[in-house]
Write a protein that holds these residues in place. Structure first.
Motif, PDB file in Angstrom:
ATOM      1  N   SER A  23      46.966  30.652  49.522  1.00  0.00           N
ATOM      2  CA  SER A  23      47.036  30.498  48.065  1.00  0.00           C
ATOM      3  C   SER A  23      46.061  29.432  47.580  1.00  0.00           C
ATOM      4  O   SER A  23      45.392  29.599  46.556  1.00  0.00           O
ATOM      5  N   MET A  24      45.976  28.347  48.323  1.00  0.00           N
ATOM      6  CA  MET A  24      45.030  27.284  47.965  1.00  0.00           C
ATOM      7  C   MET A  24      43.590  27.804  48.006  1.00  0.00           C
ATOM      8  O   MET A  24      42.787  27.501  47.114  1.00  0.00           O
ATOM      9  N   LEU A  25      43.259  28.580  49.016  1.00  0.00           N
ATOM     10  CA  LEU A  25      41.899  29.100  49.149  1.00  0.00           C
ATOM     11  C   LEU A  25      41.598  30.175  48.103  1.00  0.00           C
ATOM     12  O   LEU A  25      40.466  30.268  47.608  1.00  0.00           O
ATOM     13  N   ILE A  26      42.592  30.954  47.736  1.00  0.00           N
ATOM     14  CA  ILE A  26      42.418  31.907  46.633  1.00  0.00           C
ATOM     15  C   ILE A  26      42.109  31.138  45.353  1.00  0.00           C
ATOM     16  O   ILE A  26      41.207  31.498  44.595  1.00  0.00           O
ATOM     17  N   MET A  27      42.829  30.040  45.130  1.00  0.00           N
ATOM     18  CA  MET A  27      42.584  29.227  43.941  1.00  0.00           C
ATOM     19  C   MET A  27      41.186  28.606  43.974  1.00  0.00           C
ATOM     20  O   MET A  27      40.489  28.560  42.968  1.00  0.00           O
ATOM     21  N   ARG A  28      40.768  28.154  45.144  1.00  0.00           N
ATOM     22  CA  ARG A  28      39.402  27.618  45.277  1.00  0.00           C
ATOM     23  C   ARG A  28      38.396  28.676  44.867  1.00  0.00           C
ATOM     24  O   ARG A  28      37.480  28.427  44.077  1.00  0.00           O
ATOM     25  N   ASP A  29      38.558  29.883  45.414  1.00  0.00           N
ATOM     26  CA  ASP A  29      37.613  30.954  45.131  1.00  0.00           C
ATOM     27  C   ASP A  29      37.676  31.407  43.677  1.00  0.00           C
ATOM     28  O   ASP A  29      36.652  31.745  43.079  1.00  0.00           O
ATOM     29  N   ALA A  30      38.865  31.413  43.093  1.00  0.00           N
ATOM     30  CA  ALA A  30      39.000  31.783  41.674  1.00  0.00           C
ATOM     31  C   ALA A  30      38.243  30.780  40.802  1.00  0.00           C
ATOM     32  O   ALA A  30      37.571  31.159  39.839  1.00  0.00           O
ATOM     33  N   HIS A  31      38.314  29.509  41.160  1.00  0.00           N
ATOM     34  CA  HIS A  31      37.573  28.491  40.415  1.00  0.00           C
ATOM     35  C   HIS A  31      36.069  28.622  40.623  1.00  0.00           C
ATOM     36  O   HIS A  31      35.280  28.201  39.771  1.00  0.00           O
ATOM     37  N   ALA A  32      35.666  29.217  41.718  1.00  0.00           N
ATOM     38  CA  ALA A  32      34.240  29.443  41.980  1.00  0.00           C
ATOM     39  C   ALA A  32      33.746  30.722  41.309  1.00  0.00           C
ATOM     40  O   ALA A  32      32.577  31.078  41.434  1.00  0.00           O
ATOM     41  N   LEU A  58      50.905  34.571  42.768  1.00  0.00           N
ATOM     42  CA  LEU A  58      50.159  33.732  41.829  1.00  0.00           C
ATOM     43  C   LEU A  58      50.170  34.320  40.417  1.00  0.00           C
ATOM     44  O   LEU A  58      50.236  33.579  39.439  1.00  0.00           O
ATOM     45  N   THR A  59      50.129  35.647  40.296  1.00  0.00           N
ATOM     46  CA  THR A  59      50.217  36.257  38.970  1.00  0.00           C
ATOM     47  C   THR A  59      51.645  36.198  38.451  1.00  0.00           C
ATOM     48  O   THR A  59      51.863  35.923  37.273  1.00  0.00           O
ATOM     49  N   GLY A  60      52.608  36.398  39.336  1.00  0.00           N
ATOM     50  CA  GLY A  60      54.016  36.345  38.928  1.00  0.00           C
ATOM     51  C   GLY A  60      54.430  34.991  38.398  1.00  0.00           C
ATOM     52  O   GLY A  60      55.308  34.890  37.529  1.00  0.00           O
ATOM     53  N   GLU A  61      53.797  33.953  38.895  1.00  0.00           N
ATOM     54  CA  GLU A  61      54.129  32.590  38.462  1.00  0.00           C
ATOM     55  C   GLU A  61      53.206  32.072  37.363  1.00  0.00           C
ATOM     56  O   GLU A  61      53.282  30.914  36.965  1.00  0.00           O
ATOM     57  N   GLY A  62      52.300  32.938  36.887  1.00  0.00           N
ATOM     58  CA  GLY A  62      51.455  32.544  35.761  1.00  0.00           C
ATOM     59  C   GLY A  62      50.286  31.648  36.113  1.00  0.00           C
ATOM     60  O   GLY A  62      49.743  30.965  35.245  1.00  0.00           O
ATOM     61  N   ILE A  63      49.864  31.660  37.370  1.00  0.00           N
ATOM     62  CA  ILE A  63      48.706  30.875  37.794  1.00  0.00           C
ATOM     63  C   ILE A  63      47.427  31.702  37.613  1.00  0.00           C
ATOM     64  O   ILE A  63      46.391  31.182  37.239  1.00  0.00           O
ATOM     65  N   LEU A  64      47.530  32.984  37.908  1.00  0.00           N
ATOM     66  CA  LEU A  64      46.459  33.945  37.671  1.00  0.00           C
ATOM     67  C   LEU A  64      46.995  35.021  36.733  1.00  0.00           C
ATOM     68  O   LEU A  64      48.201  35.267  36.683  1.00  0.00           O
ATOM     69  N   GLU A  65      46.079  35.658  36.009  1.00  0.00           N
ATOM     70  CA  GLU A  65      46.448  36.783  35.154  1.00  0.00           C
ATOM     71  C   GLU A  65      45.722  38.015  35.666  1.00  0.00           C
ATOM     72  O   GLU A  65      44.521  37.967  35.957  1.00  0.00           O
ATOM     73  N   LYS A  66      46.449  39.112  35.786  1.00  0.00           N
ATOM     74  CA  LYS A  66      45.887  40.369  36.264  1.00  0.00           C
ATOM     75  C   LYS A  66      45.384  41.162  35.058  1.00  0.00           C
ATOM     76  O   LYS A  66      46.136  41.389  34.112  1.00  0.00           O
ATOM     77  N   ARG A  67      44.096  41.544  35.112  1.00  0.00           N
ATOM     78  CA  ARG A  67      43.498  42.305  34.009  1.00  0.00           C
ATOM     79  C   ARG A  67      42.816  43.555  34.556  1.00  0.00           C
ATOM     80  O   ARG A  67      42.089  43.490  35.537  1.00  0.00           O
ATOM     81  N   GLU A  77      41.279  42.793  37.988  1.00  0.00           N
ATOM     82  CA  GLU A  77      40.701  41.521  38.386  1.00  0.00           C
ATOM     83  C   GLU A  77      41.736  40.442  38.112  1.00  0.00           C
ATOM     84  O   GLU A  77      42.708  40.658  37.394  1.00  0.00           O
ATOM     85  N   TYR A  78      41.530  39.304  38.724  1.00  0.00           N
ATOM     86  CA  TYR A  78      42.468  38.188  38.629  1.00  0.00           C
ATOM     87  C   TYR A  78      41.732  36.993  38.052  1.00  0.00           C
ATOM     88  O   TYR A  78      40.763  36.519  38.638  1.00  0.00           O
ATOM     89  N   VAL A  79      42.192  36.546  36.880  1.00  0.00           N
ATOM     90  CA  VAL A  79      41.526  35.434  36.208  1.00  0.00           C
ATOM     91  C   VAL A  79      42.502  34.259  36.073  1.00  0.00           C
ATOM     92  O   VAL A  79      43.719  34.446  35.984  1.00  0.00           O
ATOM     93  N   LEU A  80      41.946  33.086  36.057  1.00  0.00           N
ATOM     94  CA  LEU A  80      42.754  31.876  35.952  1.00  0.00           C
ATOM     95  C   LEU A  80      43.415  31.766  34.584  1.00  0.00           C
ATOM     96  O   LEU A  80      42.780  32.028  33.558  1.00  0.00           O
ATOM     97  N   THR A  81      44.665  31.378  34.580  1.00  0.00           N
ATOM     98  CA  THR A  81      45.363  31.051  33.344  1.00  0.00           C
ATOM     99  C   THR A  81      45.161  29.552  33.088  1.00  0.00           C
ATOM    100  O   THR A  81      44.510  28.859  33.885  1.00  0.00           O
ATOM    101  N   GLU A  82      45.742  29.044  32.036  1.00  0.00           N
ATOM    102  CA  GLU A  82      45.658  27.602  31.781  1.00  0.00           C
ATOM    103  C   GLU A  82      46.239  26.824  32.958  1.00  0.00           C
ATOM    104  O   GLU A  82      45.654  25.840  33.421  1.00  0.00           O
TER     105      GLU A  82
END
Length: 143
Positions: A23-32, A58-67, A77-82
């Motif tokens: 999950s941490m590495l997914i977040m790293r890559d999403a920020h990249a 991550l989408t279920g908890e509102g960290i990423l949004e699925k579009r 695609e998965y984009v970062l939420t606030e």
């Protein structure tokens, strides 16, 4: 045994959601800038079932949004939420710790895209202005 997500400690609650390495590495890559399943899979070398589970959490908890970006075939695609964007300083704090204590050999470095300077994070307490870790702490539960 108690579930981490039920504890009053915000560190425990956060670790319950995003405390595993994938999950941490997914977040790293999403920020990249990665947003698509195949991009995450290629970058991480993670099994598809594991990636699917992590992205769902991550989408279920509102960290990423699925579009949806393609209807035929259906692709998301998965984009970062606030909340996801707010996680970047956490990643950089972990990275700074890793550079200091696990930085032998080849290591990834992170740079500010506008200035080209290497990012060297500093976590400070907003109230005192003191760097975190330079003053004693006390832990207390409050309602």
């Amino acid at each position: 045994m108690k579930k981490l997500s039920d504890l009053p400690c915000p560190i425990a609650r956060s670790l319950a959601l995003i405390g595993d390495a994938w999950s941490m590495l997914i977040m790293r890559d999403a920020h990249a800038g990665l947003t698509r399943f195949d991009e995450f899979r290629r970058s991480l070398g993670i099994a598809p079932t594991m990636l699917t589970a992590r992205l769902a959490a991550l989408t279920g908890e509102g960290i990423l949004e699925k579009r949806r970006y393609s209807i035929r075939p259906p692709r998301d695609e998965y984009v970062l939420t606030e909340a996801g964007r707010d996680f970047l300083p956490v990643l950089f704090a972990i990275g700074a710790w890793g550079r200091k204590h696990r930085g032998d050999g080849k290591i990834t470095r992170f740079y500010d895209a506008e200035t080209g300077t290497e990012i060297d994070p500093l976590t400070i307490d907003r109230g005192t202005g003191a760097p975190i870790g330079t003053r004693p702490i006390r832990i207390a539960e409050v309602d």
